[in-house]
Structure formats: C-alpha cells, structure tokens
Design a protein around this motif. Structure first.
Motif, mmCIF file in Angstrom:
data_model
loop_
_atom_site.group_PDB
_atom_site.id
_atom_site.type_symbol
_atom_site.label_atom_id
_atom_site.label_comp_id
_atom_site.label_asym_id
_atom_site.label_seq_id
_atom_site.Cartn_x
_atom_site.Cartn_y
_atom_site.Cartn_z
ATOM 1 N N ARG A 170 78.310 40.273 92.021
ATOM 2 C CA ARG A 170 79.244 41.623 92.218
ATOM 3 C C ARG A 170 80.167 41.835 91.229
ATOM 4 O O ARG A 170 80.107 43.050 90.630
ATOM 5 N N GLY A 171 80.606 40.753 90.595
ATOM 6 C CA GLY A 171 81.602 41.101 89.419
ATOM 7 C C GLY A 171 80.757 41.354 88.179
ATOM 8 O O GLY A 171 81.380 42.129 87.446
ATOM 9 N N ALA A 172 79.763 40.850 88.017
ATOM 10 C CA ALA A 172 78.822 41.227 86.862
ATOM 11 C C ALA A 172 78.359 42.708 86.747
ATOM 12 O O ALA A 172 78.115 43.224 85.575
ATOM 13 N N ARG A 173 78.270 43.282 87.885
ATOM 14 C CA ARG A 173 77.728 44.428 87.818
ATOM 15 C C ARG A 173 78.875 45.702 87.973
ATOM 16 O O ARG A 173 78.566 46.716 87.979
ATOM 17 N N MET A 226 80.589 32.406 84.172
ATOM 18 C CA MET A 226 79.301 32.889 84.779
ATOM 19 C C MET A 226 79.058 34.458 85.149
ATOM 20 O O MET A 226 78.061 34.781 84.845
ATOM 21 N N ILE A 227 80.110 35.039 85.268
ATOM 22 C CA ILE A 227 80.000 36.354 85.413
ATOM 23 C C ILE A 227 79.712 37.148 84.006
ATOM 24 O O ILE A 227 78.748 37.892 84.144
ATOM 25 N N ASP A 228 80.141 36.353 82.913
ATOM 26 C CA ASP A 228 79.908 37.182 81.700
ATOM 27 C C ASP A 228 78.300 36.926 81.341
ATOM 28 O O ASP A 228 77.618 37.979 80.846
ATOM 29 N N VAL A 229 77.814 35.733 81.563
ATOM 30 C CA VAL A 229 76.329 35.631 81.402
ATOM 31 C C VAL A 229 75.325 36.159 82.112
ATOM 32 O O VAL A 229 74.428 37.113 81.884
ATOM 33 N N ALA A 230 75.952 36.474 83.819
ATOM 34 C CA ALA A 230 75.235 37.347 84.434
ATOM 35 C C ALA A 230 75.410 38.968 83.950
ATOM 36 O O ALA A 230 74.111 39.532 84.103
ATOM 37 N N ALA A 231 76.296 39.445 83.481
ATOM 38 C CA ALA A 231 76.478 40.579 83.007
ATOM 39 C C ALA A 231 75.325 40.907 81.846
ATOM 40 O O ALA A 231 74.618 41.842 81.711
ATOM 41 N N GLU A 232 75.624 40.101 81.109
ATOM 42 C CA GLU A 232 74.602 40.122 79.706
ATOM 43 C C GLU A 232 73.192 40.026 80.271
ATOM 44 O O GLU A 232 72.404 40.978 79.876
ATOM 45 N N ARG A 233 72.932 39.207 81.171
ATOM 46 C CA ARG A 233 71.274 39.229 81.957
ATOM 47 C C ARG A 233 71.140 40.664 82.405
ATOM 48 O O ARG A 233 69.844 41.118 82.343
ATOM 49 N N LEU A 234 72.166 41.342 82.906
ATOM 50 C CA LEU A 234 71.890 42.588 83.807
ATOM 51 C C LEU A 234 72.037 43.849 82.639
ATOM 52 O O LEU A 234 71.786 45.028 82.925
ATOM 53 N N GLY A 235 72.396 43.407 81.455
ATOM 54 C CA GLY A 235 72.483 44.498 80.135
ATOM 55 C C GLY A 235 73.516 45.291 80.442
ATOM 56 O O GLY A 235 73.726 46.279 79.958
ATOM 57 N N ARG A 236 74.837 44.777 81.062
ATOM 58 C CA ARG A 236 76.037 45.298 81.090
ATOM 59 C C ARG A 236 77.027 44.717 80.413
ATOM 60 O O ARG A 236 77.000 43.515 79.659
ATOM 61 N N ARG A 237 78.181 45.316 80.000
ATOM 62 C CA ARG A 237 79.333 44.761 79.279
ATOM 63 C C ARG A 237 80.203 43.733 80.069
ATOM 64 O O ARG A 237 80.159 43.766 81.341
ATOM 65 N N ARG A 238 80.752 42.902 79.513
ATOM 66 C CA ARG A 238 81.253 42.129 80.262
ATOM 67 C C ARG A 238 82.435 42.692 80.883
ATOM 68 O O ARG A 238 83.449 43.327 80.219
#
Length: 305
Positions: A170-173, A226-238
C-alpha cells in the motif's frame, strides 16, 4: 522416499503462512486436515484436497475432533489479528495461550508427539512487548511438554495477504507511506514460499526436535527500504514516509482495537514490538535444509506480480 508422517493438521490454514503450508504438504502427497473458524475462508484449500474441521482453537471439543487420525500438528495462528466473537474482551496473548494449551492437551490425549509452532524472529522472555515476550513464554511451555516440538521464527514474510507485506505494498503505491514508529527497526525478510518449505522440511527430521530456528533470506531492511524497492518494482517514485509516533499509537491503542476487532492489548503489543531486533540468525536451519532463500527483490517481484 516415503514420508514417515502422512497425516497432518494445520491450525491457521486461512492465513498466509498456513495456506501456503497446506498447499506445500498436499504437493508432497500428504493427507492434510485443517481447523478453521470459517470454512468458507479455506474453500480453495478444501477444493485442493484439504479436509476441513470447522471450529475454534479455544474450543477443546473442536480441537479434539480435528486431531483425530492425524500424526502431527502445525500451529500457524496470528492473534494480533481480529478474533472470533467468542474471544472478544480477552487479552490477545490469553487467546493464544489458551488455544495452544487445548492443542497440547489434545495431543496428549490421543498420543500425538510431533508439533510445530510459528512465532517470530526476536521473541524473548525479557522483551518489553507483551506479544514478543508472550510468544517466547509459549515456546518454553511447548518445549517443556516433552513432545517433539520445533519452533520456526520467521522475519517479515513477503507474500500477498500478509499484514506486513500488504502495508508495504500500500505504501509503495501511494505518494505518501504510513510508517509506524521511527522506522529504524530492521527486519530479515522471507518469501512465503520459502517459509512453507522450511515448515514442511522439518516435519520428518528428528534433528529439529526441541529446537527453534530463525528463518529468512540474507536481506535485512527497514520498512522504508522495503517500500522503496516495491515502489521501484511498480515503476513509481519513492513515496514520502509519514511516521506515526509510538507514543500516539499507544495512547490510541484501545480505540484502534475496538474499531478493528483486535483483541485487547494487541495494538500496544504491536507498537512495543517496534523496538525489537528482527534480524536473527538463519544459518542453523540451513545446515539441515539447504535451499537458498529468495532475496527480497525476488520475493517482492513474485508477490506484486
């Protein structure tokens, strides 16, 4: 090679770990039963061949019924989560302690010796957190029974449906991510598939009797990382991290528990656990189960897919 234990009961099969464990055991050709408060939540497992007993771990009769004809028991419960109405008003560790005592009594009554219990990296009897301390005390109670007990202590479990992982996702999105406390706590991570592998792997291995094992990958990270890596995987900004102070969460704990149907004391136990080191040492179990665990990036890619 044939298994020495063919019939297994999983308590907590409706959860992330329990569900994956059931599938792993079925894949290995074992007969699997589960005890579930709500049979509809394990319908997919029933369709896959798992036999379901409807009932609560707090009900000795239901536990006794579920234990009929099995040779081993897994306990994969998570009493920080919302509980059945029958346990409303009880302290969250009282729920877990009473339920596990029912399992111990039931095992003794029918002669079951093999029992495995899932706790967490970092549990300790001198911890400030009632959750961390309480689970360590249950570990000691189980080891004192004389049964063939193995305790598996995971770090942050990475898999869709897991409380910690879902918060990370949720945080990564979003543009902003909510982080409990200061965000300095570090967690060893473990893919849920690797968690199921370790649990199934110790079942027939007498070397694991009487021992607890930390399990996880070689990655130790903060929630923010963890959130930042997930955001990167989703193609989103940190995302920007918004920290909720522990003092504020603790003062609001009773209200949060009532609003979310969490057992009494669960929110305070969770907040206090933010001070616990969750890195552990995964080397001992790798001496008997040698599969290389997935990295956090591998686990997160699979979970987000």
């Amino acid at each position: 090679m044939p298994h020495s234990i063919e019939k297994v009961l999983v308590i907590g099969a409706s959860g992330l770990v329990g569900g994956h464990l059931v599938r792993q055991l079925l894949t290995e050709g074992r007969t699997v039963h589960c005890l579930a408060r709500d049979a509809t939540r394990v319908q997919e497992l029933a369709d896959a061949g798992c036999e379901v007993t409807t009932g609560d771990i707090l009900d000795p009769a239901a536990v006794a019924t579920a234990l009929e004809s099995v040779q081993a028991v897994y306990i994969c419960i998570h009493t920080l989560s919302p509980q059945a109405h029958s346990s409303s008003g009880q302290n969250f560790m009282d729920v877990e302690t009473a339920g596990i005592q029912n399992v111990i009594n039931g095992c003794r009554d029918v002669g079951i010796r093999r029992l495995m219990y899932v706790t967490s990296i970092g549990v300790a009897t001198d911890a400030r957190s009632a959750w961390v301390c309480g689970r360590a005390q249950i570990e000691q109670r189980l080891f004192a029974t004389g049964l063939d007990v193995t305790v598996i202590r995971p770090g942050m479990i990475i898999g869709r449906g897991g409380t910690g992982f879902d918060a990370v996702a949720r945080g990564a999105r979003g543009r902003a991510a909510i982080v409990l406390g200061r965000g300095t706590q570090r967690f060893r991570t473990i893919a849920v598939d690797d968690m199921a592998y370790y649990l199934a792997g110790v079942l027939d291995d007498p070397r694991s009797f009487g021992h607890h094992y930390d399990v996880g990958s070689d990655d130790v990270m903060t929630i923010g990382e963890m959130i930042d890596v997930a955001a990167e995987r989703l193609g989103r900004r940190r995302p920007v991290k918004v920290h909720l102070p522990g003092r504020l969460l603790r003062s609001a704990a009773p209200l949060i528990e009532r609003a979310t149907s969490m057992p009494r004391g669960a929110m305070t136990g969770l907040v206090d656990s933010l001070q616990v080191d969750m890195s552990g040492d995964p080397k001992p179990i790798r001496l008997i189960l040698s599969r290389t665990p997935q990295t956090y990036r591998q686990a997160i890619e699979h979970a987000l897919r």
